[in-house]
Design an enzyme around this catalytic site. Structure first.
Site, PDB file in Angstrom:
ATOM      1  N   GLU A  42       0.825  -1.211   0.000  1.00  0.00           N
ATOM      2  CA  GLU A  42       0.000   0.000   0.000  1.00  0.00           C
ATOM      3  C   GLU A  42       0.862   1.266   0.000  1.00  0.00           C
ATOM      4  OE1 GLU A  42      -3.193   0.499  -0.376  1.00  0.00           O
ATOM      5  OE2 GLU A  42      -3.652  -1.632  -0.525  1.00  0.00           O
ATOM      6  N   TYR A 125      -6.966   6.452   4.113  1.00  0.00           N
ATOM      7  CA  TYR A 125      -7.140   5.409   3.092  1.00  0.00           C
ATOM      8  C   TYR A 125      -6.272   4.198   3.387  1.00  0.00           C
ATOM      9  CZ  TYR A 125      -6.389   2.682  -1.058  1.00  0.00           C
ATOM     10  OH  TYR A 125      -6.248   1.613  -1.918  1.00  0.00           O
ATOM     11  N   ASP A 143     -10.816   6.240  -1.687  1.00  0.00           N
ATOM     12  CA  ASP A 143      -9.858   7.161  -2.266  1.00  0.00           C
ATOM     13  C   ASP A 143     -10.503   7.751  -3.508  1.00  0.00           C
ATOM     14  OD1 ASP A 143      -9.788   5.093  -4.076  1.00  0.00           O
ATOM     15  OD2 ASP A 143      -7.615   4.880  -4.101  1.00  0.00           O
TER      16      ASP A 143
END
Length: 337
Positions: A42, A125, A143
């Site tokens: 991520e 997020y 997002d």
């Protein structure tokens, strides 16, 4: 607001999704290792395309297979495996987060949004993504890409922002489905990347080709062929970038600013270049000062006495700086003693 067809999208993803992505290998990992792998992916995917991230992800895991090994690495040890991805403050945040998670959480990322957001480089997020992919929480990782999907479905226009009420209703509807948060968020990511395309309303051939198996048949964007997304084009003024002198703001996380002169803060001034500006800055500092820099895209463009200037921010990644150091206080540069 009608229910969103989560199940239809999930069924599409089961046959069409990107199941070969290395960070999708969930099942053989412990929660500890899964947390490390998901967090790593991520963070690397922030502002970076999937195709570029895969090689870096594999390379970093090969040399730092556990979060403890990353926590014990120095920036100099880690930098060669990260170099080339840009956003170098991200690399420093990664090392800092690895240390915090190792020392304060026993190497296991917490399943708590407030605690996750305190970690360097982790925003709302990323915190939601970690909770969804690691702990399979029934969350939607909102997002801009996810919001675009919902905005197109309900309003036919990806530029139409969702209200907080709409987001809350969508999150509630999703929780009520009982669908895996892990699988659903992966489906949205794949859909946004592979199918949620930008097609001109007049391009009938592309509409037929790319939306034949579109899984969201009631999507308003699909029904209107994108006509609700048409925006009036603004006239662009051409800035003479190749004729512009280059101002380089050399800093350390915007806490310390390096001056080209002593006695008064001055940024660095380079002549115009026909070549890539960021590479020109890196080449200048490498050849003149033996420094390796990360350079951000152009931050500002302006004219002064009809002379064009561009401004770039840069940070030193390798090498010793002998420049005068300054800090900002109330908008003024003060020598850092």
């Amino acid at each position: 607001m009608s229910p969103f067809p989560f199940l239809s999208l999930l069924n599409w993803a089961k046959t069409q999704g990107r199941h070969s992505l290395p960070w999708r290998a969930y099942f053989h990992l412990s929660i500890k290792d899964l947390g490390y792998h998901i967090w790593l992916s991520e963070i690397l995917l922030q502002q970076t395309q999937v195709e570029r991230v895969i090689g870096y992800y594999d390379h970093i895991l090969e040399h730092f297979p556990t979060i403890e090994s990353l926590a014990n690495a120095s920036y100099e040890e880690f930098f060669p495996y990260y170099q080339g991805l840009g956003y170098y403050s991200r690399a420093r945040n990664m090392l800092e987060t690895a240390k915090i998670v190792t020392e304060e959480y026993g190497g296991i990322f917490p399943n708590n949004a407030d605690e996750l957001i305190k970690l360097p480089g982790v925003g709302p997020y990323t915190a939601a993504a970690i909770r969804a992919f690691v702990y399979d929480e029934p969350l939607l990782s909102f997002d801009t890409n996810l919001e675009k999907i919902f905005s197109r479905y309900y309003h036919g226009n990806r530029f139409r922002k969702l209200t907080q009420k709409e987001k809350t209703l969508l999150e509630k509807d999703f929780r009520d489905t009982g669908i895996s948060g892990r699988e659903m968020n992966a489906a949205f990511m794949d859909f946004g990347s592979m199918v949620s395309l930008n097609i001109k309303p007049s391009d009938d051939n592309k509409w037929k080709k790319n939306t034949k198996d579109y899984p969201l048949s009631d999507c308003l964007w699909l029904k209107t062929h994108g006509t609700l997304e048409i925006r009036e084009k603004k006239k662009k003024t051409v800035f003479p970038t190749k004729d512009a002198s280059i101002i380089v703001v050399l800093h350390e996380n915007h806490r310390i600013y390096y001056s080209s002169t002593e006695g008064e803060y001055q940024s660095f001034l380079l002549p115009p270049t026909e070549n890539d500006i960021r590479h020109a800055i890196q080449d200048f500092f490498r050849s003149k000062f033996n420094l390796e820099l990360s350079v951000r895209p152009i931050h500002d463009k302006y004219f002064e006495n009809d002379r064009p200037f561009v401004v770039c921010n840069a940070q030193v990644q390798k090498g010793d700086t002998l420049f005068a150091k300054y800090r900002k206080e109330n908008g003024f540069f003060v020598e850092n003693t």
